[in-house]
Design an enzyme around this catalytic site. Structure first.
Site: not given
Length: 517
Positions: A122, A127, A232, A438, A472
């Site tokens: 990503m 941004t 994988v 996110h 994340n």
């Protein structure tokens, strides 16, 4: 003959910024270590992992975005919040949606949960916003968090002055500060958004991708290899310890085992738990405390301004100089984070005879921190996804607290729009859940192994020595700020641990050139 090595010191699954951080730290600290990185998607930019916004030719840029869309290529897209209609499922260019399992009947789900499959992940499409966590967003059991964030700034190439030349940015900050700063500590006041963007000597703006994180030291490292189009399918565990990975070459369909002393799974917050689940590594917390950031957007038009000089609105490659970015930091009493961007054109249609002064349309976005719930999770089934991996099913609900915070965000964004100028449109728009991209918490870090976390403070999976997770999903707190800076900081801590282990154990595999193909 396989293109993969028979064995390596470290196998990294995923080429996003956190996987790249492991490769960079290892290249700097233990350059003799043999490191192989596997990415399910193709290489779409040059250098590998660079941001597609740096591609000047719009057709070439669009082609790179299409190649990043995995099995979801060709789906409808939205380029800005104003193009989204309630109830529609659309993906941003360069991403593809979770086709099934994104919502269970009676739950909120994540209707626009999306992925990218390409070298750089990503980070080839993001941004570039790199705000630091504040207040309850911070991880209180990491005493070195600030130093790790400093290192993350270095790896991502974070700056705060890339858009200082944009017209009206100082005016936007002044108007927001007048509405927000009273009573706030200095760190929580309106300020420039830290961005993974830098200005070259020729004046052109460049967005950071995984290429910047890898850096010249990794690219020049003869013991580092990057393999694209490589899925994988599982982590090999022997005698309770990570021992390698099984990789499928998507160009040939052939499968091979690659032995490794350490394995780092940095696929993303949904696909990292998928790989672990497929490997039979299924701690109770795997996939749990899934959290997204609900997002409210609005727009305003600056009032009382004059058009800027022509030299202030010149384009710089694929970037526009009027796109200033301002940050309204998270605060516990107002649990959202503001990303305020001046736009080239209005996200809301204006009258044809209503000329737009460049930089005068301001897009406001507020991201909300989630009320963390154990039962918000991604599950896996015996069905298969388009890659042949266990299919996902998202279980996700907004709590009453979440809905109250969203309502406060709607009220606050209207107040901020009026402080800036004249609001555009009757009311703010609430983005479909999952739109922030996110996603966090699914391989969360914990201070101790109490069954509520997947990994420890160094990101090593509890009960599986040698296996590390990154991305994340490792972040254990409810955040409203963009998570990449924090995720890379946590990856730095894990990479340092792996480097120390490799250094302590003695002879590495680098001298055995026959293991690398």
């Amino acid at each position: 003959m396989s293109r993969y090595p028979a064995g390596v010191d470290v196998a990294i699954v995923g080429s996003g910024p956190t996987g790249a951080a492991y490769a960079r730290i290892l290249s700097e600290r233990v350059p003799d270590a043999v490191v192989a990185m596997f990415e399910v998607g193709p290489t779409v930019s040059d250098p590998a992992g660079s941001h597609v916004k740096n591609i000047v030719d719009p057709d070439v840029r669009a082609a790179a975005q299409r190649r990043s869309e995995g099995p979801g290529a060709g789906q409808a897209k939205f380029d800005n919040p104003g193009a989204v209609k309630a109830g529609e499922r659309r993906a941003r260019p360069g991403t593809f949606l979770l086709a099934d399992g994104y919502q269970v009947e009676g739950e909120d789900g994540l209707p626009v949960a999306a992925f990218s499959s390409n070298v750089g992940g990503m980070a080839a499409h993001w941004t570039g916003a790199c705000p630091r966590p504040g207040g309850s967003e911070r991880i209180d059991f990491l005493p070195d968090l600030d130093e790790l964030l400093d290192e993350s700034d270095r790896l991502l190439g974070v700056t705060t002055d890339a858009f200082d030349a944009a017209p009206f940015t100082e005016l936007v900050r002044e108007r927001l500060a007048a509405a927000v700063d009273d009573g706030r500590p200095e760190k929580a006041r309106v300020q420039r958004m830290p961005l993974a963007v830098h200005r070259r000597e020729d004046g052109r703006l460049v967005w950071s991708g995984s290429d910047v994180v890898l850096g010249d030291v990794t690219r020049a490292n003869p013991n580092f290899s990057l393999y694209d189009d490589s899925l994988v399918t599982r982590v090999i565990v022997e005698d309770g310890r990570a021992a390698g990975v099984t990789v499928r070459d998507l160009s040939t369909g052939e499968t091979q085992e690659v032995r490794a002393r350490f394995v780092v799974v940095a696929a993303d917050a949904l696909r990292t738990p998928q790989v672990l689940w497929a490997s039979g590594i299924r701690p109770d917390a795997l996939g749990r405390t899934l959290n997204d950031q609900s997002q409210v957007v609005y727009a305003a038009r600056l009032r009382g301004i004059e058009p800027p000089a022509e030299d202030q609105v010149a384009a710089a490659g694929a970037l526009s100089e009027q796109s200033g970015v301002t940050w309204v930091p998270f605060a516990d009493d107002l649990p959202f984070h503001g990303q305020i961007m001046q736009l080239d054109a209005s996200p809301v249609p204006l009258a044809d005879d209503d000329p737009v002064i460049p930089g005068s349309i301001v897009g406001l976005g507020l991201f909300c921190a989630k009320d963390l719930q154990w039962d918000d999770r991604v599950e896996f089934t015996e069905d298969l996804d388009p890659y042949g991996m266990p299919a996902m099913r998202v279980r996700y609900r907004l709590t009453e607290r979440d809905r109250a915070v969203l309502e406060r965000a709607r009220e606050e964004i209207v107040r901020l729009a009026n402080a800036i100028g004249e609001p555009i449109g009757d009311r703010p728009f609430t983005m479909p859940l999952g739109a922030s991209l996110h996603y966090q918490g699914t391989t969360r870090m914990g201070e101790v192994d109490d069954g509520r976390s997947v990994c420890g403070p160094d990101s090593e999976v509890w009960g599986v020595p040698g296996l590390f997770v990154a991305g994340n999903g490792v972040i254990p707190t409810a955040t409203a700020c963009n998570p990449t800076l924090t995720a890379v900081a946590l990856a730095v801590r894990g990479a340092r641990r792996v480097a120390a282990e490799l250094d302590r154990r003695g002879p590495l595999l680098s001298s055995n050139s026959d293991i690398r193909v």
